[in-house]
Design an enzyme around this catalytic site. Sequence first.
Site, PDB file in Angstrom:
ATOM      1  N   THR A 119       0.835  -1.208   0.000  1.00 21.89           N
ATOM      2  CA  THR A 119       0.000   0.000   0.000  1.00 21.89           C
ATOM      3  C   THR A 119       0.866   1.253   0.000  1.00 21.89           C
ATOM      4  O   THR A 119       0.617   2.200  -0.755  1.00 21.89           O
ATOM      5  CB  THR A 119      -0.916   0.015   1.239  1.00 21.89           C
ATOM      6  OG1 THR A 119      -1.683  -1.183   1.270  1.00 21.89           O
ATOM      7  CG2 THR A 119      -1.849   1.210   1.214  1.00 21.89           C
TER       8      THR A 119
ATOM      9  N   TYR B  86     -12.833  -3.603  -1.995  1.00 17.93           N
ATOM     10  CA  TYR B  86     -14.037  -3.187  -2.711  1.00 17.93           C
ATOM     11  C   TYR B  86     -15.091  -4.281  -2.838  1.00 17.93           C
ATOM     12  O   TYR B  86     -16.280  -4.039  -2.635  1.00 17.93           O
ATOM     13  CB  TYR B  86     -13.707  -2.637  -4.111  1.00 17.93           C
ATOM     14  CG  TYR B  86     -14.919  -1.987  -4.774  1.00 17.93           C
ATOM     15  CD1 TYR B  86     -15.323  -0.712  -4.397  1.00 17.93           C
ATOM     16  CD2 TYR B  86     -15.666  -2.657  -5.738  1.00 17.93           C
ATOM     17  CE1 TYR B  86     -16.442  -0.126  -4.965  1.00 17.93           C
ATOM     18  CE2 TYR B  86     -16.778  -2.067  -6.317  1.00 17.93           C
ATOM     19  CZ  TYR B  86     -17.171  -0.802  -5.927  1.00 17.93           C
ATOM     20  OH  TYR B  86     -18.278  -0.223  -6.483  1.00 17.93           O
TER      21      TYR B  86
ATOM     22  N   TYR C 291      -2.603 -10.131   4.587  1.00 14.35           N
ATOM     23  CA  TYR C 291      -2.586  -8.723   4.991  1.00 14.35           C
ATOM     24  C   TYR C 291      -4.021  -8.270   5.236  1.00 14.35           C
ATOM     25  O   TYR C 291      -4.816  -8.149   4.304  1.00 14.35           O
ATOM     26  CB  TYR C 291      -1.918  -7.889   3.896  1.00 14.35           C
ATOM     27  CG  TYR C 291      -1.843  -6.402   4.135  1.00 14.35           C
ATOM     28  CD1 TYR C 291      -2.054  -5.835   5.392  1.00 14.35           C
ATOM     29  CD2 TYR C 291      -1.541  -5.541   3.081  1.00 14.35           C
ATOM     30  CE1 TYR C 291      -1.968  -4.473   5.592  1.00 14.35           C
ATOM     31  CE2 TYR C 291      -1.447  -4.173   3.263  1.00 14.35           C
ATOM     32  CZ  TYR C 291      -1.663  -3.643   4.518  1.00 14.35           C
ATOM     33  OH  TYR C 291      -1.576  -2.284   4.701  1.00 14.35           O
TER      34      TYR C 291
ATOM     35  N   ARG D 159      -8.749   0.066   4.873  1.00 14.37           N
ATOM     36  CA  ARG D 159      -8.464   0.336   3.467  1.00 14.37           C
ATOM     37  C   ARG D 159      -9.294  -0.548   2.540  1.00 14.37           C
ATOM     38  O   ARG D 159      -9.603  -0.153   1.420  1.00 14.37           O
ATOM     39  CB  ARG D 159      -6.975   0.085   3.158  1.00 14.37           C
ATOM     40  CG  ARG D 159      -5.982   0.878   3.981  1.00 14.37           C
ATOM     41  CD  ARG D 159      -5.910   2.352   3.632  1.00 14.37           C
ATOM     42  NE  ARG D 159      -5.460   2.655   2.308  1.00 14.37           N
ATOM     43  CZ  ARG D 159      -4.436   3.490   2.019  1.00 14.37           C
ATOM     44  NH1 ARG D 159      -3.746   4.049   2.987  1.00 14.37           N
ATOM     45  NH2 ARG D 159      -4.123   3.760   0.779  1.00 14.37           N
TER      46      ARG D 159
ATOM     47  N   LYS E 144       0.023  -9.946   8.350  1.00 15.51           N
ATOM     48  CA  LYS E 144       0.189  -8.558   8.754  1.00 15.51           C
ATOM     49  C   LYS E 144      -1.180  -8.099   9.228  1.00 15.51           C
ATOM     50  O   LYS E 144      -2.114  -7.966   8.434  1.00 15.51           O
ATOM     51  CB  LYS E 144       0.679  -7.701   7.590  1.00 15.51           C
ATOM     52  CG  LYS E 144       0.772  -6.218   7.919  1.00 15.51           C
ATOM     53  CD  LYS E 144       1.156  -5.399   6.695  1.00 15.51           C
ATOM     54  CE  LYS E 144       1.160  -3.906   7.006  1.00 15.51           C
ATOM     55  NZ  LYS E 144       1.467  -3.088   5.807  1.00 15.51           N
TER      56      LYS E 144
ATOM     57  N   ILE F 178       5.477  -4.299  10.016  1.00 18.68           N
ATOM     58  CA  ILE F 178       5.722  -3.812   8.658  1.00 18.68           C
ATOM     59  C   ILE F 178       5.406  -2.325   8.721  1.00 18.68           C
ATOM     60  O   ILE F 178       4.254  -1.921   8.853  1.00 18.68           O
ATOM     61  CB  ILE F 178       4.873  -4.562   7.621  1.00 18.68           C
ATOM     62  CG1 ILE F 178       5.324  -6.035   7.571  1.00 18.68           C
ATOM     63  CG2 ILE F 178       5.009  -3.916   6.247  1.00 18.68           C
ATOM     64  CD1 ILE F 178       4.536  -6.909   6.629  1.00 18.68           C
TER      65      ILE F 178
END
Length: 293
Positions: free
Chosen positions: A44, A107, A133, A138, A161, A203
């Site tokens: 990202t 999405y 992740y 997000r 993550k 991270i």
Amino acid sequence: MFKGSIVAIITPMTEKGKICRNSLKKLVQYHIKNHTTAIVSVGTTGESATLNQEEHNYTILSTLEFADGKIPIIAGTGANSTYEAITLTKKLENSGIRGCLSVVPYYNKPTQNGLYQHFKSISENTNIPQILYNVPSRTGCDMLPETVIKLSKLNNIIGIKEATGDLTRIHQIKQYVKKNFLIISGDDTTALDFMQLGGDGVISVTANIAAQEMSQMCLLALQNDFINARIINKKLMPIHQALFLESNPIPIKWAAFKLGMINNDTLRLPLTTLSYTTQKILQKALIKSKMIS
């Protein structure tokens, strides 16, 4: 291999928006020198959502080239299409990439079964170790601990993550997964608390500009020296917080430019340059953390 301070590296660009190899090489060398334990390329923070597949692959392979075997590279290969995620990952097989970071499909808002089938399909069709992740802020979709536990039983899924900021997730996951399954923070602000509760590292966005400090803090935490780790974390806290006043990676690119680490703070639309108001706040945070005078 993937413990401690892992940087989610920015993707430096020229003023015309092309990938800047010179700045990228400089950044990779900075992380080698300052003992970052691994680099995530085109996550990202690396603007994965606005690079096309050719640029995506080129940036990852350039990062791998500049690392020259001195630091392991994790490739961001997640996508909201399972087919695309598999395609991105398969292109890197036998390249020297040590792992892939695969984000929850954004999405689409799949069900938990959809998430399981998505990552299971990637696992079955590729041979590179996969790090899940989870970042619902997000993606609009939260992968629950039960799904993570189920996925952890697949051979080449080696960790997660976890970027919810929910510290209870560590215990919920850790007690049911194999001993060597990695649980890595994706939130600089709570990363030290995360590690104290049993996490393996972070991270990090902050590590882009404070690699030595983040590396030392995480090393101390892994050695259970949380007293000295907290001294470093307290110094970095203003930066941790200021770097998320606008959407990542807008602030971190501006900070890296301000510190002379990259040639400019060019971003791809729809991301735009850091606002003047936030620039002033971030500059004060850099001064308070003694990054600049």
